[in-house]
Design a protein around this motif. Structure first.
Motif, short mmCIF file in Angstrom:
data_model
loop_
_atom_site.label_atom_id
_atom_site.label_comp_id
_atom_site.label_asym_id
_atom_site.label_seq_id
_atom_site.Cartn_x
_atom_site.Cartn_y
_atom_site.Cartn_z
N ARG A 1 7.82 -3.43 -13.79
CA ARG A 1 9.00 -3.48 -14.58
C ARG A 1 10.15 -3.63 -13.90
NH1 ARG A 1 8.00 1.00 -16.88
NH2 ARG A 1 6.35 0.40 -18.05
N TRP A 2 10.57 -2.99 -12.89
CA TRP A 2 11.71 -2.82 -12.11
C TRP A 2 11.95 -4.18 -11.46
CZ3 TRP A 2 13.14 -2.80 -6.80
CH2 TRP A 2 14.56 -2.74 -6.66
N PRO B 1 0.86 -0.97 -0.01
CA PRO B 1 0.11 0.20 -0.02
C PRO B 1 0.75 1.34 0.00
CG PRO B 1 -0.25 -0.87 2.19
CD PRO B 1 0.61 -1.95 1.13
N ASN B 2 2.13 1.19 0.50
CA ASN B 2 2.86 2.32 0.68
C ASN B 2 4.14 1.98 -0.03
OD1 ASN B 2 3.26 0.79 2.79
ND2 ASN B 2 3.39 2.29 4.08
N PRO B 3 4.53 1.47 -1.11
CA PRO B 3 5.72 0.88 -1.32
C PRO B 3 7.07 1.86 -1.39
CG PRO B 3 4.24 1.64 -3.56
CD PRO B 3 3.56 1.65 -2.17
N ALA B 4 6.93 3.04 -1.75
CA ALA B 4 8.33 3.67 -1.61
C ALA B 4 8.84 3.70 0.21
CB ALA B 4 7.93 5.29 -1.82
N GLU B 5 7.86 3.91 1.05
CA GLU B 5 8.00 3.59 2.35
C GLU B 5 8.58 2.24 2.76
OE1 GLU B 5 6.01 4.07 6.87
OE2 GLU B 5 4.99 5.18 4.88
N ALA C 1 11.07 3.79 -9.12
CA ALA C 1 9.91 3.03 -9.46
C ALA C 1 8.77 2.86 -8.37
CB ALA C 1 10.20 1.55 -9.94
N SER C 2 9.34 2.93 -7.34
CA SER C 2 8.11 2.86 -6.12
C SER C 2 7.43 4.07 -6.06
CB SER C 2 9.01 2.57 -4.87
OG SER C 2 9.87 3.66 -4.47
N ARG C 3 7.84 5.05 -6.74
CA ARG C 3 7.06 6.25 -6.58
C ARG C 3 6.14 6.61 -7.95
NH1 ARG C 3 12.36 9.91 -5.23
NH2 ARG C 3 12.38 9.79 -2.97
N ASP C 4 6.58 5.74 -8.84
CA ASP C 4 5.65 5.85 -10.06
C ASP C 4 4.70 4.88 -10.50
OD1 ASP C 4 7.37 8.03 -10.79
OD2 ASP C 4 8.57 6.68 -12.01
N GLY C 5 4.41 4.19 -9.28
CA GLY C 5 3.07 3.23 -9.68
C GLY C 5 3.39 1.88 -9.75
#
Length: 272
Positions: free
Chosen positions: A152-153, A111-115, A142-146
């Motif tokens: 892809r990453w 739910p909060n990938p960047a964190e 990538a974690s900020r881009d959805g």
């Protein structure tokens, strides 16, 4: 006393059948030099009927992740080629580092990938990514881009690991715990919740550990529960119903290994 549940699925748990002694190796944290030394000591002392369990955290923190996995695969080939040995005599457990790796490959569902990604980088993942030549900054972007960018990453991450023969297979063949078929010894990464059966431990295996040595009765009917990661790195500690054996490899301390008999006694112990 909690009764032992029916035999869990083999894909989740390693079952050591007909073995007389079990060697256990604590958290390695990609310190390949210490691992090679321990492997050498075990090789000289192996007996027929011995099994081997790696207690998780084989990767993470240390810089030599590729070399460590290669050493694990090489020793596995030697170990199971011995007369009377079987592939099931050697088990790799999933530790907290390997659990983070699995969560990384599923980052698009967080739910909060960047964190989550930043937290994992700070707790050992960064060294593993570096070891496979994976750009950490691309993961953060990538974690900020959805979800599409993350997928892809993470596919690129899988490809980097699969480019090293056998590495991907090892990291997907990890077991949650292992035990001897007669319910004498149970091997876990960090801890257990004594109020839950073996099949319902979940995160306790990787993030538990509080009060581990304070068990007041045999868990699930096992003679001893053995763990390989202790956040306090207290070394080889033996209690009536539990054994802890982490000396802080990856945190400046040595790598610990022990050989246990089915009555829960430490037959031999080594550090490197």
């Amino acid at each position: 006393m909690m009764s032992q549940p029916r035999t869990p699925p083999r894909r989740r748990f390693g079952i050591l059948v007909g073995r007389r002694r079990v060697w256990a190796i604590s958290s390695i944290h990609a310190d390949v030099g210490r691992l090679r030394t321990i492997h050498g000591a075990i090789e000289r002392r192996l007996q027929p009927g011995d099994a081997l369990v790696y207690l998780g955290n084989m990767i993470g923190r240390g810089p030599a992740v590729r070399e460590t996995i290669a050493e694990l695969l090489s020793f596995r080939s030697f170990f199971i080629a011995r007369p009377g040995a079987f592939a099931s005599d050697l088990v790799y457990l999933r530790g907290s580092q390997e659990e983070m790796w699995q969560k990384l490959l599923e980052l698009q569902f967080a739910p909060n990938p960047a964190e989550v990604y930043r937290w994992m980088l700070d707790h050992g993942l960064a060294a593993t990514l570096d070891g496979y030549g994976i750009d950490r900054q691309q993961g953060l972007t990538a974690s900020r881009d959805g979800p599409v960018a993350i997928t892809r990453w993470t596919n690129a991450v899988r490809s980097a690991v699969n480019g090293a023969p056998g590495h991907g297979n090892l990291l997907t063949a990890l077991r949650r715990a292992a035990y001897t078929a007669g319910n004498e010894l149970l091997f876990v990464h960090a801890g257990i919740d004594p109020t839950r059966p073996l099949t319902a431990q979940h995160d306790s295996f990787w993030w538990g550990g509080g009060g581990f040595l304070d068990l007041t009765e045999p868990y699930g009917g096992f003679v001893k529960v053995v763990r390989g990661f202790d956040r306090h790195h207290g070394g080889l500690q033996q209690a009536p119903f539990a054994i802890s054996m982490d000396r802080g490899c990856g945190f400046g301390g040595p790598l610990a290994a022990a050989c246990l008999t089915l009555d829960g006694q430490v037959d031999e112990a080594y550090e490197a």
